[in-house]
Design an enzyme around this catalytic site. Sequence first.
Site, PDB file in Angstrom:
ATOM      1  N   LYS A   1      43.441  -7.362  16.959  1.00 15.57           N
ATOM      2  CA  LYS A   1      44.618  -7.687  16.353  1.00 15.57           C
ATOM      3  C   LYS A   1      44.703  -8.605  15.155  1.00 15.57           C
ATOM      4  O   LYS A   1      43.635  -9.383  15.012  1.00 15.57           O
ATOM      5  CB  LYS A   1      45.629  -8.584  17.444  1.00 15.57           C
TER       6      LYS A   1
ATOM      7  N   GLU B   1      47.418  -2.308  30.010  1.00 18.47           N
ATOM      8  CA  GLU B   1      46.556  -3.108  30.754  1.00 18.47           C
ATOM      9  C   GLU B   1      47.526  -4.420  31.335  1.00 18.47           C
ATOM     10  O   GLU B   1      48.407  -4.675  30.448  1.00 18.47           O
ATOM     11  CB  GLU B   1      45.464  -3.304  29.758  1.00 18.47           C
TER      12      GLU B   1
ATOM     13  N   ARG C   1      45.181 -14.091  31.415  1.00 15.40           N
ATOM     14  CA  ARG C   1      44.939 -15.166  30.610  1.00 15.40           C
ATOM     15  C   ARG C   1      45.974 -15.640  29.577  1.00 15.40           C
ATOM     16  O   ARG C   1      46.810 -14.661  29.275  1.00 15.40           O
ATOM     17  CB  ARG C   1      43.653 -14.904  29.991  1.00 15.40           C
TER      18      ARG C   1
ATOM     19  N   GLY D   1      40.406  -2.788  25.931  1.00  9.05           N
ATOM     20  CA  GLY D   1      40.262  -3.171  24.622  1.00  9.05           C
ATOM     21  C   GLY D   1      39.508  -2.097  23.518  1.00  9.05           C
ATOM     22  O   GLY D   1      39.143  -2.418  22.713  1.00  9.05           O
TER      23      GLY D   1
ATOM     24  N   GLU E   1      43.897  10.197  31.043  1.00 10.26           N
ATOM     25  CA  GLU E   1      45.242  10.087  30.658  1.00 10.26           C
ATOM     26  C   GLU E   1      45.660  11.248  29.717  1.00 10.26           C
ATOM     27  O   GLU E   1      44.929  11.497  28.920  1.00 10.26           O
ATOM     28  CB  GLU E   1      45.760   8.656  30.303  1.00 10.26           C
ATOM     29  N   LYS E   2      46.940  11.467  29.752  1.00  7.49           N
ATOM     30  CA  LYS E   2      47.455  12.244  28.522  1.00  7.49           C
ATOM     31  C   LYS E   2      47.493  11.266  27.391  1.00  7.49           C
ATOM     32  O   LYS E   2      47.643  10.090  27.523  1.00  7.49           O
ATOM     33  CB  LYS E   2      49.048  12.429  28.944  1.00  7.49           C
TER      34      LYS E   2
HETATM   35  C1  MV4 Z   1      45.584   4.978  24.799  1.00 14.37           C
HETATM   36  C2  MV4 Z   1      45.993   5.488  23.634  1.00 14.37           C
HETATM   37  C3  MV4 Z   1      46.770   6.633  23.481  1.00 14.37           C
HETATM   38  N1  MV4 Z   1      46.943   7.434  24.824  1.00 14.37           N
HETATM   39  N2  MV4 Z   1      45.993   5.759  25.913  1.00 14.37           N
HETATM   40  C4  MV4 Z   1      43.456   1.151  23.193  1.00 14.37           C
HETATM   41  C5  MV4 Z   1      42.464   0.056  24.006  1.00 14.37           C
HETATM   42  C6  MV4 Z   1      43.352  -0.180  25.369  1.00 14.37           C
HETATM   43  N3  MV4 Z   1      44.106  -1.206  25.069  1.00 14.37           N
HETATM   44  C7  MV4 Z   1      43.840   1.230  25.197  1.00 14.37           C
HETATM   45  N4  MV4 Z   1      44.159   1.758  24.030  1.00 14.37           N
HETATM   46  C8  MV4 Z   1      44.493   3.118  23.760  1.00 14.37           C
HETATM   47  N5  MV4 Z   1      44.983   3.570  24.831  1.00 14.37           N
HETATM   48  C9  MV4 Z   1      46.461   6.837  26.039  1.00 14.37           C
HETATM   49  N6  MV4 Z   1      46.865   7.538  27.042  1.00 14.37           N
HETATM   50  C10 MV4 Z   1      45.702   4.601  22.388  1.00 14.37           C
HETATM   51  C11 MV4 Z   1      44.962   3.538  22.623  1.00 14.37           C
HETATM   52  C12 MV4 Z   1      44.772   2.796  21.316  1.00 14.37           C
HETATM   53  C13 MV4 Z   1      45.226   1.441  20.909  1.00 14.37           C
HETATM   54  C14 MV4 Z   1      46.187   0.910  22.037  1.00 14.37           C
HETATM   55  C15 MV4 Z   1      46.727  -0.180  21.784  1.00 14.37           C
HETATM   56  C16 MV4 Z   1      46.451  -0.765  20.371  1.00 14.37           C
HETATM   57  C17 MV4 Z   1      45.495  -0.220  19.521  1.00 14.37           C
HETATM   58  C18 MV4 Z   1      45.014   0.964  19.791  1.00 14.37           C
HETATM   59  C19 MV4 Z   1      44.100   1.606  18.803  1.00 14.37           C
HETATM   60  C20 MV4 Z   1      43.609   2.733  19.361  1.00 14.37           C
HETATM   61  C21 MV4 Z   1      43.810   3.544  20.324  1.00 14.37           C
END
Ligand code: MV4
Length: 450
Positions: A237, A288, A292, A164, A200-201
């Site tokens: 959200k 992820e 739940r 999150g 991660e990239k």
């Molecule tokens: C990322 C990403 C960009 N690249 N991983 C945000 C929380 C967690 N669910 C993982 N997230 C992200 N992982 C990589 N390799 C961008 C996010 C991210 C994001 C992801 C989903 C919904 C909202 C977000 C807001 C900011 C960053």
Amino acid sequence: MFKKILIANRGEIALRIIRTCKEMGIKTVAVYSKADEESLHVRFADEAVCIGPAPSQESYLKIPNIIAAAEITNADGIHPGYGFLSENAKFSKICAEHDIKFIGASGEQIEKMGDKATAKETMKKAGVPTVPGSDGLLKDVDHARKEAKKMGYPVMIKATAGGGGKGMRAIWSEEEMEKNFESAVKEATAAFGNGGMYMEKLIEEPRHIEIQVVGDQYGKACHLSERDCSVQRRHQKLTEETPSPFMTDSLREDMGNAAVKAAEYIKYEGAGTVEFLVDKHRNFYFMEMNTRIQVEHPITEQVVDYDLIREQILVAGGVPISGKNYYPKLHSIECRINAEDPYNDFRPSPGKITTLHTPGGHGVRLDTHVYSGYMIPPNYDSMIAKLITTAQTREEAINKMRRALDEFVIEGVKTTIPFHRQLMDHPDYLAGNYTTKFMEGFKMDPKYQD
Ligand code: MV4
């Protein structure tokens, strides 16, 4: 089948679970804190047990009190809802030890998916696409530097005990690595007691598209298509929709199959959600897995005509799933109505609801526990209602949402209704052209102010 289910939660989700239990002829036990004495889930349940004072740590998170409530009422199942103890492996195990069926995933599965680096390694073995990155945890900042050099900047470092968005850092150059790595480890150690980080990239401007899955006790799983949850503010959200405006039939097939493969690989039992990052080229990567039921489950229920809470209870009772997958036949949007002031940085606005008029009509669903005169307590999450509209097309669902939001009157507290009403007029939203960056440029317009 269950005779009596204790709902270890509050608010709209407690009501949601009680409603389905009643339809299934299952008795219900509500648990409540002192602050929730007048809450609707207490009134709708067949029995109710006060489990402590207002603070969650002393009530809704207090495992001995919840188990005691289940014992004295002779409940044979506990539904945790979302939040609180819904992804607490220890609670799932303690229920099993007390011979009370936890209506959710096993402790082992919760633990496995709760550790993000382990979850990712598991998905990789299952053949689910994952973001290119480090093999497991980063040993130290030198290892981080080497890994980043190998994959090329920008990179994302993430706390394995996080999720999150907590304990996550985007790093754009080697110069930024040291300070970001150290601060992320510190933050994760403080927040989770575990400073483990992986890399991660960086996926630029991703969409957050998740797939609903249901697995039974016989190793079978199915999917119920996607939900687009990209409109978020500080990882909260705000609104979700299905089908995703970015989806194609072939992408849905590929993501759905990947989610089922993931669930079957870990022999997942119950309702779960596999979250993916989707880039602008429509490549998707495992992010992820949530073990739940989620807040936004109603939009899936609306478009595939399926009661997810009922399925959770049936699966927990040993009933096998049919095995078929489900595809959207309609379009559904959910707006999360929070007691927050969008004109003041969305700060919480608890208090007494003095006037309430709720929207209705064809294609309008409102999941809420509030009523006129209800006192919104300051102790819990600020979400007070979920307004869901469903229609044949996205345009009609948006039109219906505008009309329902215009009907929705809540006085005595500030709410995010004006934000959602403005969103439904926003050109990029209307074009379905939004990513997880959408809220970065969003400004409230005074014309929507009550
Ligand atoms: C990322 C990403 C960009 N690249 N991983 C945000 C929380 C967690 N669910 C993982 N997230 C992200 N992982 C990589 N390799 C961008 C996010 C991210 C994001 C992801 C989903 C919904 C909202 C977000 C807001 C900011 C960053």
